[in-house]
Design a protein around this motif. Structure first.
Motif, PDB file in Angstrom:
ATOM      1  N   ALA A   5       0.385 -10.308-123.966  1.00 11.83           N
ATOM      2  CA  ALA A   5      -1.054 -10.286-123.666  1.00 11.83           C
ATOM      3  C   ALA A   5      -1.790 -11.356-124.470  1.00 11.83           C
ATOM      4  N   GLN A   6      -1.381 -11.556-125.710  1.00  9.67           N
ATOM      5  CA  GLN A   6      -2.031 -12.581-126.526  1.00  9.67           C
ATOM      6  C   GLN A   6      -1.687 -13.987-126.031  1.00  9.67           C
ATOM      7  N   ILE A   7      -0.472 -14.181-125.574  1.00 12.90           N
ATOM      8  CA  ILE A   7      -0.093 -15.467-124.979  1.00 12.90           C
ATOM      9  C   ILE A   7      -0.959 -15.731-123.750  1.00 12.90           C
ATOM     10  N   GLN A   8      -1.160 -14.713-122.952  1.00  8.94           N
ATOM     11  CA  GLN A   8      -2.023 -14.846-121.770  1.00  8.94           C
ATOM     12  C   GLN A   8      -3.446 -15.227-122.178  1.00  8.94           C
ATOM     13  N   ARG A   9      -3.974 -14.587-123.214  1.00  2.00           N
ATOM     14  CA  ARG A   9      -5.325 -14.906-123.687  1.00  2.00           C
ATOM     15  C   ARG A   9      -5.406 -16.351-124.174  1.00  2.00           C
ATOM     16  N   ILE A  10      -4.414 -16.794-124.913  1.00  2.00           N
ATOM     17  CA  ILE A  10      -4.409 -18.168-125.419  1.00  2.00           C
ATOM     18  C   ILE A  10      -4.381 -19.162-124.265  1.00  2.00           C
ATOM     19  N   THR A  11      -3.535 -18.924-123.281  1.00  2.00           N
ATOM     20  CA  THR A  11      -3.466 -19.855-122.152  1.00  2.00           C
ATOM     21  C   THR A  11      -4.762 -19.822-121.336  1.00  2.00           C
ATOM     22  N   GLU A  12      -5.440 -18.676-121.298  1.00  2.00           N
ATOM     23  CA  GLU A  12      -6.753 -18.622-120.643  1.00  2.00           C
ATOM     24  C   GLU A  12      -7.761 -19.484-121.397  1.00  2.00           C
ATOM     25  N   ILE A  13      -7.757 -19.385-122.717  1.00  2.00           N
ATOM     26  CA  ILE A  13      -8.656 -20.210-123.536  1.00  2.00           C
ATOM     27  C   ILE A  13      -8.388 -21.682-123.261  1.00  2.00           C
ATOM     28  N   TRP A  14      -7.133 -22.072-123.334  1.00  2.00           N
ATOM     29  CA  TRP A  14      -6.781 -23.469-123.112  1.00  2.00           C
ATOM     30  C   TRP A  14      -7.210 -23.947-121.727  1.00  2.00           C
ATOM     31  N   THR A  15      -6.903 -23.147-120.721  1.00  2.00           N
ATOM     32  CA  THR A  15      -7.234 -23.539-119.346  1.00  2.00           C
ATOM     33  C   THR A  15      -8.744 -23.638-119.158  1.00  2.00           C
ATOM     34  N   CYS A  54     -11.067 -24.189-121.480  1.00  2.00           N
ATOM     35  CA  CYS A  54     -11.578 -25.355-122.209  1.00  2.00           C
ATOM     36  C   CYS A  54     -11.266 -26.645-121.463  1.00  2.00           C
ATOM     37  N   ARG A  55     -10.049 -26.770-120.981  1.00  2.00           N
ATOM     38  CA  ARG A  55      -9.669 -27.979-120.249  1.00  2.00           C
ATOM     39  C   ARG A  55     -10.500 -28.119-118.976  1.00  2.00           C
ATOM     40  N   ASN A  56     -10.696 -27.012-118.250  1.00  2.00           N
ATOM     41  CA  ASN A  56     -11.476 -27.069-117.012  1.00  2.00           C
ATOM     42  C   ASN A  56     -12.935 -27.422-117.271  1.00  2.00           C
ATOM     43  N   GLU A  57     -13.518 -26.827-118.291  1.00  2.00           N
ATOM     44  CA  GLU A  57     -14.954 -26.990-118.553  1.00  2.00           C
ATOM     45  C   GLU A  57     -15.294 -28.255-119.332  1.00  2.00           C
ATOM     46  N   TYR A  58     -14.445 -28.620-120.312  1.00  2.00           N
ATOM     47  CA  TYR A  58     -14.832 -29.657-121.268  1.00  2.00           C
ATOM     48  C   TYR A  58     -13.816 -30.778-121.442  1.00  2.00           C
ATOM     49  N   GLY A  59     -12.693 -30.708-120.767  1.00  2.00           N
ATOM     50  CA  GLY A  59     -11.595 -31.616-121.053  1.00  2.00           C
ATOM     51  C   GLY A  59     -11.517 -32.880-120.232  1.00  2.00           C
ATOM     52  N   GLY A  84     -12.527 -35.816-120.633  1.00  2.00           N
ATOM     53  CA  GLY A  84     -12.388 -37.093-121.328  1.00  2.00           C
ATOM     54  C   GLY A  84     -11.027 -37.362-121.935  1.00  2.00           C
ATOM     55  N   GLY A  85     -10.025 -36.524-121.671  1.00  2.00           N
ATOM     56  CA  GLY A  85      -8.703 -36.745-122.253  1.00  2.00           C
ATOM     57  C   GLY A  85      -7.796 -35.559-122.029  1.00  2.00           C
ATOM     58  N   ASP A  86      -6.731 -35.491-122.798  1.00  2.00           N
ATOM     59  CA  ASP A  86      -5.685 -34.488-122.594  1.00  2.00           C
ATOM     60  C   ASP A  86      -5.841 -33.235-123.448  1.00  2.00           C
ATOM     61  N   PHE A  87      -6.894 -33.159-124.244  1.00  2.00           N
ATOM     62  CA  PHE A  87      -6.999 -32.078-125.217  1.00  2.00           C
ATOM     63  C   PHE A  87      -8.085 -31.073-124.807  1.00  2.00           C
ATOM     64  N   LEU A  88      -8.275 -30.042-125.601  1.00  2.00           N
ATOM     65  CA  LEU A  88      -9.159 -28.939-125.203  1.00  2.00           C
ATOM     66  C   LEU A  88     -10.557 -29.404-124.824  1.00  2.00           C
ATOM     67  N   PHE A  89     -11.079 -30.359-125.589  1.00  2.00           N
ATOM     68  CA  PHE A  89     -12.413 -30.881-125.322  1.00  2.00           C
ATOM     69  C   PHE A  89     -12.366 -32.369-124.989  1.00  2.00           C
ATOM     70  N   GLY A  90     -11.287 -32.754-124.333  1.00  2.00           N
ATOM     71  CA  GLY A  90     -11.098 -34.150-123.953  1.00  2.00           C
ATOM     72  C   GLY A  90     -10.375 -34.910-125.038  1.00  2.00           C
ATOM     73  N   ARG A 126      -2.372 -26.321-116.562  1.00  2.00           N
ATOM     74  CA  ARG A 126      -3.105 -26.996-117.645  1.00  2.00           C
ATOM     75  C   ARG A 126      -2.594 -26.599-119.025  1.00  2.00           C
ATOM     76  N   ALA A 127      -2.138 -25.364-119.192  1.00  2.00           N
ATOM     77  CA  ALA A 127      -1.600 -24.933-120.489  1.00  2.00           C
ATOM     78  C   ALA A 127      -0.335 -25.721-120.824  1.00  2.00           C
ATOM     79  N   LYS A 128       0.512 -25.942-119.856  1.00  2.00           N
ATOM     80  CA  LYS A 128       1.736 -26.732-120.066  1.00  2.00           C
ATOM     81  C   LYS A 128       1.384 -28.182-120.368  1.00  2.00           C
ATOM     82  N   ALA A 129       0.448 -28.741-119.625  1.00  2.00           N
ATOM     83  CA  ALA A 129       0.029 -30.126-119.862  1.00  2.00           C
ATOM     84  C   ALA A 129      -0.576 -30.272-121.256  1.00  2.00           C
ATOM     85  N   TYR A 130      -1.330 -29.271-121.675  1.00  2.00           N
ATOM     86  CA  TYR A 130      -1.940 -29.310-122.999  1.00  2.00           C
ATOM     87  C   TYR A 130      -0.869 -29.290-124.097  1.00  2.00           C
ATOM     88  N   THR A 131       0.108 -28.390-123.983  1.00  2.00           N
ATOM     89  CA  THR A 131       1.159 -28.342-125.002  1.00  2.00           C
ATOM     90  C   THR A 131       1.953 -29.645-125.017  1.00  2.00           C
TER      91      THR A 131
END
Length: 114
Positions: A34-44, A46-51, A53-59, A85-90
């Motif tokens: 469940a925590q892994i799911q929450r982390i990947t939701e956060i990452w996804t 952040c990437r969808n909303e703010y990413g 400008g680049g490959d990271f959480l906020f671009g 997006r979680a895989k691309a981020y890692t």
């Protein structure tokens, strides 16, 4: 960052930090899953909303990425499969030279202990 700093206790307990190990077929608890799911939701999110400008959480690479680098390491150590997006981020975090240096330093430390 606050959620990462103070949370995910089950992930920390079930998947302790070890940057040079590779643990295939590690048994993940439901709480950790469940925590892994929450982390990947956060990452996804952040990437969808703010990413844009680049490959990271906020671009561009920033403090939030520093906070999550140990989690990326845990996911690699314990073969936690990610998608989208979680895989691309890692992949982006793992491709950074500073993370590669951190892993190399950990390997040298382990070699000194042996």
């Amino acid at each position: 960052c606050a959620e990462m700093h103070s949370g995910f206790a089950d992930l920390r307990r079930n998947c302790p930090m070890d940057m040079i190990a590779h643990v295939a077929a590690h048994q993940i608890t439901d709480e950790t899953r469940a925590q892994i799911q929450r982390i990947t939701e956060i990452w996804t999110n952040c990437r969808n909303e703010y990413g844009a400008g680049g490959d990271f959480l906020f671009g561009r690479f920033g403090l939030a990425d520093c906070f999550y680098a140990p989690v990326v390491s845990r996911f690699q150590t314990y073969d936690i499969a990610l998608q989208g997006r979680a895989k691309a981020y890692t992949d982006a975090i793992l491709a950074r030279n500073d993370l590669k240096e951190w892993i190399a330093d950990a390997a040298q430390e382990e070699a000194r202990r042996a």
